[in-house]
Design a protein around this motif. Sequence first.
Motif, PDB file in Angstrom:
ATOM      1  N   CYS A 184       6.136   3.703   3.975  1.00 30.57           N
ATOM      2  CA  CYS A 184       6.254   2.250   3.812  1.00 30.57           C
ATOM      3  C   CYS A 184       7.514   1.768   4.526  1.00 30.57           C
ATOM      4  N   SER A 186       9.851   0.025   3.368  1.00 27.96           N
ATOM      5  CA  SER A 186      10.945   0.279   2.418  1.00 27.96           C
ATOM      6  C   SER A 186      10.258   0.580   1.095  1.00 27.96           C
ATOM      7  N   ARG A 187      11.035   0.990   0.078  1.00 25.00           N
ATOM      8  CA  ARG A 187      10.372   1.305  -1.195  1.00 25.00           C
ATOM      9  C   ARG A 187      10.586   0.165  -2.195  1.00 25.00           C
ATOM     10  N   CYS A 188       9.482  -0.336  -2.740  1.00 23.04           N
ATOM     11  CA  CYS A 188       9.567  -1.416  -3.732  1.00 23.04           C
ATOM     12  C   CYS A 188      10.062  -0.822  -5.055  1.00 23.04           C
ATOM     13  N   TYR A 190       9.254  -1.374  -8.054  1.00 25.45           N
ATOM     14  CA  TYR A 190       8.246  -1.117  -9.084  1.00 25.45           C
ATOM     15  C   TYR A 190       7.267  -0.021  -8.678  1.00 25.45           C
ATOM     16  N   CYS A 191       7.468   0.570  -7.491  1.00 28.27           N
ATOM     17  CA  CYS A 191       6.483   1.522  -6.957  1.00 28.27           C
ATOM     18  C   CYS A 191       6.552   2.876  -7.656  1.00 28.27           C
ATOM     19  N   PHE A 193       4.038   5.138  -6.511  1.00 24.18           N
ATOM     20  CA  PHE A 193       3.175   5.950  -5.647  1.00 24.18           C
ATOM     21  C   PHE A 193       4.005   6.982  -4.879  1.00 24.18           C
ATOM     22  N   GLY A 238       1.227   4.126  -0.103  1.00 26.33           N
ATOM     23  CA  GLY A 238       1.819   3.819   1.181  1.00 26.33           C
ATOM     24  C   GLY A 238       1.255   2.564   1.853  1.00 26.33           C
ATOM     25  N   ARG A 271       2.162  -4.625   3.713  1.00 23.36           N
ATOM     26  CA  ARG A 271       3.480  -5.192   3.980  1.00 23.36           C
ATOM     27  C   ARG A 271       3.445  -5.971   5.287  1.00 23.36           C
TER      28      ARG A 271
HETATM   29  S1  SF4 Z   1       3.167   1.805  -1.718  1.00 21.92           S
HETATM   30 FE1  SF4 Z   1       3.149  -0.395  -2.068  1.00 21.92          FE
HETATM   31  S2  SF4 Z   1       4.424  -0.660  -3.859  1.00 21.92           S
HETATM   32 FE2  SF4 Z   1       4.897   1.371  -3.049  1.00 21.92          FE
HETATM   33  S3  SF4 Z   1       6.643   1.092  -1.669  1.00 21.92           S
HETATM   34 FE3  SF4 Z   1       4.803   0.916  -0.443  1.00 21.92          FE
HETATM   35  S4  SF4 Z   1       4.338  -1.266  -0.378  1.00 21.92           S
HETATM   36 FE4  SF4 Z   1       5.771  -0.944  -2.062  1.00 21.92          FE
END
Ligand code: SF4
Length: 504
Positions: A184, A186-188, A190-191, A193, A238, A271
């Motif tokens: 991704c 960047s990392r959110c 709340y993620c 995954f 991702g 994203r």
């Molecule tokens: S998988 Fe989704 S929630 Fe997780 S970091 Fe990537 S965009 Fe953000």
Amino acid sequence: MGSITLKMQHPALYSEAGDVVRLFYGDTPLTLYREGDMEPEADVMIVQRARREGEGYLHEAVLTGPDRAPLTAAYCQQEMGEGTLEQKRYFKYGVKIVLYHLLTQATGKAMPWGSLTGIRPTKLAYELLAQGRSVQQAAQYLKDTFDVSREKADLLFQILKAQQGIVCHESFRQLDVYVGIPFCPSRCTYCSFAACDIRKNRKWVEPYLAALHHEIKVCGQMARQAGWQVRAVYLGGGTPTAISAQQLCALLEAVNLAFPGAAEVTVEAGRPDSIDRDKLRALRDAGVSRVSINPQTMNGETLMRMGRTHTPEQIVQAFALAREAGFEAINMDLIAGLPGESAQDMARTLRQIAALAPDNLTVHTLAMKRASKLKEEKGRYSLPSGEEVLKMLEAARAAAAEWGMEPYYLYRQKYMTGNFENIGYSLPGKACIYNIDIMEETHSILALGAGGISKWVYPAENRLERTPNVKNIEQYIARVDEMIARKEPRLCGTLLDRPETVIV
Ligand code: SF4
């Protein structure tokens, strides 16, 4: 309240019982007390037991605490289903129902989904219809047995209606393919995954894609030889569009070669900071029919706070580029309950989304997932209350209806604010097959890439088997042949070699 102890006659069901307790007491520490353990010093003790009565069980639960009179609840369960697995499932329902009744008494609260936790409510609704009940009878049963509210029961049957003609329970030798790209921009916060920040992990992209191409090629050969038909393909993660246009092109070509004939190909372009004209064109040229561009919110401050490195303006631009590239099925994801947000923020977000006119809208309720930074640093954020989140969800539902959309799939997760749900809305004719298949668990899913979990459906036995791939990218690269070997027996048919009875 300081802590709760659950004393269970059936400790194997501790996790399910704990889910019910958490509906009422949230994060309050909960421990299991087994016979012979040290006498606990919890503020509240909940005792669960059950005994045979006639063909069924009498379930009982008792709640005691230092400054309160003991409370008791009993539930007499006569319906036990057929076969060992069914009977276990019904018994589990009984344990949860009696605990729900007890805690409703103790707190004076009722939950929108009643005692249903860890279950896909639409699956249960299909099952009730398959048992010969009418829609009205099934709705009444959900209310009487599980305390599901009338509103939620109506929502379920509205979804079943929207799925007509798409949901397919005759799934023998049909499968969906999931391909995971765990990178991704960047990392959110709340993620939860298995997704990593591509800026810090660029060196892994090429080796990862090489391993993934190998898994796609070998599994594709196996699937074709075994006569599987592919219904839908989904590239998720991702953020698949985090890789270059060239890499995406090559990947989609490999997927199309390995798994021809899919009725639908979806790519998470979640994203906007990962999308450009070239990538969108590459997706269209490769036959991708659907994309998802996910604002989560149109409030720039919240986006920044949540670690998303894009602005609301970029969402608008990315959406326009996707339409320009010819996409006629664009989904947008929103999250209700993000830190610092109110119903007013949701209303503002919905107004801006309305101007874009997406074809699908998916509304998630924020879930405090264990592996997320948000959960780790919970104290730093101010979360909206359950009542506020409810207002947000209602606003989203009203907006979707106004735009001509109908709810077409629903699922619930643990640790969700207010015990609500995630709902996918769609304009007529724009529903995503893959989303329905994965939620209703009607089709086997072949999942490729790090963190992918393949699911093998056995409809006649109403059960699933899972074959997970490792989550860690380095491990996946090193052990890709082992990941393929794990799936081989089911993919090649040795464990799924009989036509299966249809449930509905
Ligand atoms: S998988 Fe989704 S929630 Fe997780 S970091 Fe990537 S965009 Fe953000």
